[in-house]
Enzyme design. Structure first.
Site, PDB file in Angstrom:
ATOM      1  N   SER A  30       0.844  -1.201   0.000  1.00 12.19           N
ATOM      2  CA  SER A  30       0.000   0.000   0.000  1.00 12.19           C
ATOM      3  C   SER A  30       0.877   1.249   0.000  1.00 12.19           C
ATOM      4  O   SER A  30       0.600   2.220  -0.721  1.00 12.19           O
ATOM      5  CB  SER A  30      -0.913   0.010   1.228  1.00 12.19           C
ATOM      6  OG  SER A  30      -1.678  -1.170   1.268  1.00 12.19           O
ATOM      7  N   SER A 185       4.130  -6.070  -3.138  1.00 13.09           N
ATOM      8  CA  SER A 185       3.821  -6.264  -1.717  1.00 13.09           C
ATOM      9  C   SER A 185       4.565  -7.496  -1.233  1.00 13.09           C
ATOM     10  O   SER A 185       4.615  -8.503  -1.931  1.00 13.09           O
ATOM     11  CB  SER A 185       2.317  -6.487  -1.525  1.00 13.09           C
ATOM     12  OG  SER A 185       2.072  -6.991  -0.211  1.00 13.09           O
ATOM     13  N   HIS A 190       1.892 -13.116  -0.338  1.00 13.87           N
ATOM     14  CA  HIS A 190       2.421 -12.730  -1.645  1.00 13.87           C
ATOM     15  C   HIS A 190       3.605 -13.624  -2.047  1.00 13.87           C
ATOM     16  O   HIS A 190       4.045 -14.458  -1.279  1.00 13.87           O
ATOM     17  CB  HIS A 190       2.790 -11.245  -1.634  1.00 13.87           C
ATOM     18  CG  HIS A 190       1.560 -10.385  -1.466  1.00 13.87           C
ATOM     19  ND1 HIS A 190       0.992  -9.682  -2.500  1.00 13.87           N
ATOM     20  CD2 HIS A 190       0.776 -10.161  -0.390  1.00 13.87           C
ATOM     21  CE1 HIS A 190      -0.091  -9.057  -2.062  1.00 13.87           C
ATOM     22  NE2 HIS A 190      -0.239  -9.331  -0.779  1.00 13.87           N
ATOM     23  N   ASN A 259       7.337   8.912   6.120  1.00 17.14           N
ATOM     24  CA  ASN A 259       8.458   8.020   6.393  1.00 17.14           C
ATOM     25  C   ASN A 259       7.908   6.608   6.276  1.00 17.14           C
ATOM     26  O   ASN A 259       7.192   6.143   7.163  1.00 17.14           O
ATOM     27  CB  ASN A 259       9.044   8.261   7.778  1.00 17.14           C
ATOM     28  CG  ASN A 259      10.147   7.248   8.091  1.00 17.14           C
ATOM     29  OD1 ASN A 259      10.478   6.408   7.242  1.00 17.14           O
ATOM     30  ND2 ASN A 259      10.690   7.295   9.291  1.00 17.14           N
TER      31      ASN A 259
HETATM   32  C1  LIG Z   1      -3.281  -5.743  -5.776  1.00 17.02           C
HETATM   33  C2  LIG Z   1      -2.806  -5.300  -4.425  1.00 17.02           C
HETATM   34  N1  LIG Z   1      -2.264  -4.091  -4.282  1.00 17.02           N
HETATM   35  C3  LIG Z   1      -1.820  -3.642  -3.093  1.00 17.02           C
HETATM   36  C4  LIG Z   1      -1.898  -4.432  -1.974  1.00 17.02           C
HETATM   37  C5  LIG Z   1      -1.422  -3.902  -0.663  1.00 17.02           C
HETATM   38  O1  LIG Z   1      -0.294  -4.579  -0.160  1.00 17.02           O
HETATM   39  P1  LIG Z   1       0.029  -4.546   1.392  1.00 17.02           P
HETATM   40  O2  LIG Z   1      -0.902  -5.490   2.062  1.00 17.02           O
HETATM   41  O3  LIG Z   1       1.450  -5.007   1.485  1.00 17.02           O
HETATM   42  O4  LIG Z   1      -0.154  -3.166   1.857  1.00 17.02           O
HETATM   43  C6  LIG Z   1      -2.452  -5.705  -2.061  1.00 17.02           C
HETATM   44  C7  LIG Z   1      -2.558  -6.554  -0.861  1.00 17.02           C
HETATM   45  O5  LIG Z   1      -2.721  -7.729  -0.862  1.00 17.02           O
HETATM   46  C8  LIG Z   1      -2.934  -6.152  -3.325  1.00 17.02           C
HETATM   47  O6  LIG Z   1      -3.504  -7.357  -3.461  1.00 17.02           O
END
Ligand SMILES: Cc1ncc(COP(=O)(O)O)c(C=O)c1O
Length: 433
Positions: A30, A185, A190, A259
């Site tokens: 994210s 991610s 993942h 940050n």
């Molecule tokens: C397509 C996609 N984008 C962004 C994210 C966000 O990743 P994170 O959970 O590491 O913040 C995810 C989370 O699974 C995702 O599936």
């Protein structure tokens, strides 16, 4: 403990694996999406390329919320196109419909569940209007996309990604290396994990690295790593903004930053994980195949995902492909199933049975995001906060009828057979209660 030598080494190794100019570690996928789009708001970009408040960014309605939220968070307007229930991916034939001259600045979309979206159509569109492409590659590390060399050349691509080869007539590259910026991610489900973590990949243009790094590191103008001073040799010899001459460059801010760095420890975990990536990619493909073959007999009530550009799947011959000449090779994040129209059960009944038997299952994240409370509220507060370019019937279909099972590399054949048998049993029991 803060980002240091391990993190730096992981950044270098990830960039080498993908064949991109630079990878920048952050603390989540994210955050990676937030940094990627923030970098494109830098006042150091030319006026016609910089994303400014009120500018539009085309995205897809079905998917994960933090692919879209950063567009709103930088003051831009998401414009939603629909998703295709078969691939789970954006309907790239709707990109033109979503375009608004003078307003559209970028396309930011995810490759759904490890299935690359139509990169040829998307890049052709982006080149036509001089738009940025941000690939949310969070679910798709290890997926590749190939096209005939002549098509790739027309888009400016001359080289394969490192380690990939699809013959002399074709160009094949990892997803996440076709656009301008891409994101990863490293959250546990993942392809690689650091516990929490993510990365922003700068594909070609190194000035985007400087902007992305600035947004990650408090917004500062200085690029010294933590604990290092005066890399540029001009720490006290600059005059920027309205600061007095010689004001410490380390404390000069050219962006309203954050940050979002991870710990060095996370970088160390990522380095070990990266060594196993080829093995993980193969295991995900194998697990998808086991589920597909095992559930093939349930075609009367279940619809299965197809890779983008595939027209059908057959147990013996694999996939057939469309006439574009483009192909996808999926490192699956998940195995998507939709309950067919006319089936004697609905998706949520299937999800409940899976749950009862301790089989992890997920919806395609937020489904049609415009129906989520956060977006409904946004729409109530500000009528023009987002725009919908077409009917979102495919996204609704995904929201109402689809779920996915994991393809996690640690799943054994016995575990996958158990999943298959529970699903078959549920369907048989419904047919003869
Ligand atoms: C397509 C996609 N984008 C962004 C994210 C966000 O990743 P994170 O959970 O590491 O913040 C995810 C989370 O699974 C995702 O599936």
């Amino acid at each position: 403990m803060t980002l240091g030598s391990e993190g730096k080494a992981f950044e270098r190794e990830l960039a080498e694996f993908l064949g991109v100019r630079h990878s920048l570690l952050v603390n989540s996928g994210s955050s990676a999406n937030l940094i990627a789009i923030s970098a494109l708001t830098s006042p150091k970009l030319s006026d016609n390329r910089r994303i400014k408040p009120g500018d539009e960014v085309i995205t897809v309605a079905a998917g994960f919320p933090t692919t879209v939220a950063p567009i709103v968070q930088v003051g831009a307007v998401p414009v939603f196109i629909d998703a295709d229930p078969v691939t789970g991916n954006p309907r790239c034939d709707q990109l033109e419909l979503a375009y608004s001259s003078g307003k559209t600045k970028a396309v930011m979309m995810s490759h759904a569940l490890g299935n690359p979206f139509d990169l040829f159509a998307t890049l052709t569109f982006c080149r036509k209007y001089n738009l940025w492409l941000i690939e949310d590659n969070c679910d798709s590390l290890g997926c590749s996309y190939s096209m005939p060399r002549s098509l790739a050349l027309s888009l400016g691509f001359t080289e394969n990604s490192p380690g990939l080869d699809d013959g002399p007539e074709r160009i094949v590259r990892w997803t996440g290396t076709w656009g301008d910026i891409s994101t990863q991610s490293f959250y546990p489900p993942h392809h690689l994990t650091m516990g929490e973590g993510g990365a922003v990949n700068i594909v070609h243009d190194i000035k985007l690295k400087v902007f992305a790094e600035s947004f990650r590191d408090w917004g500062r103008d200085c690029w010294c790593p933590s604990g290092v001073d005066n890399t540029c040799g001009k720490r006290f010899e600059r005059k920027l903004g309205e600061l007095p001459y010689g004001y410490d460059h380390k404390y000069t801010y050219s962006h309203l930053g954050y940050n979002l760095k991870p710990l060095d420890l996370q970088g160390a975990i990522g380095r070990i994980q990266l060594k196993r990536l080829p093995e993980f990619i193969e295991a995900r493909k194998r697990n998808w195949d086991i589920l597909r073959v095992g559930l093939a007999s349930q075609r009367h009530v279940l619809d299965f995902s197809l890779p983008t550009h595939a027209t059908k799947w057959d147990k013996d011959d694999g996939f057939c492909w469309d006439e574009t000449g483009c192909r996808t090779d999926c490192s699956w994040f998940g195995f998507k199933i939709s309950v067919s129209k006319g089936a004697p059960f609905v998706r949520t009944e299937l999800a409940r049975v899976l749950d009862k038997h301790k089989i992890g299952n997920r919806m395609l994240f937020g489904g049609n995001l415009t129906r989520q409370p956060a977006f409904a509220e946004l729409n109530k507060q500000r009528k023009n906060a987002f725009r919908v370019a077409s009917r979102l019937s495919g996204s609704d279909d995904i929201m109402n009828n689809a779920l996915f099972l994991g393809t996690y590399p640690g799943l054994s054949k016995t575990m996958l057979d158990y999943e298959i048998n529970i699903i078959k049993q549920f369907i048989v029991n419904l047919a003869s209660p």
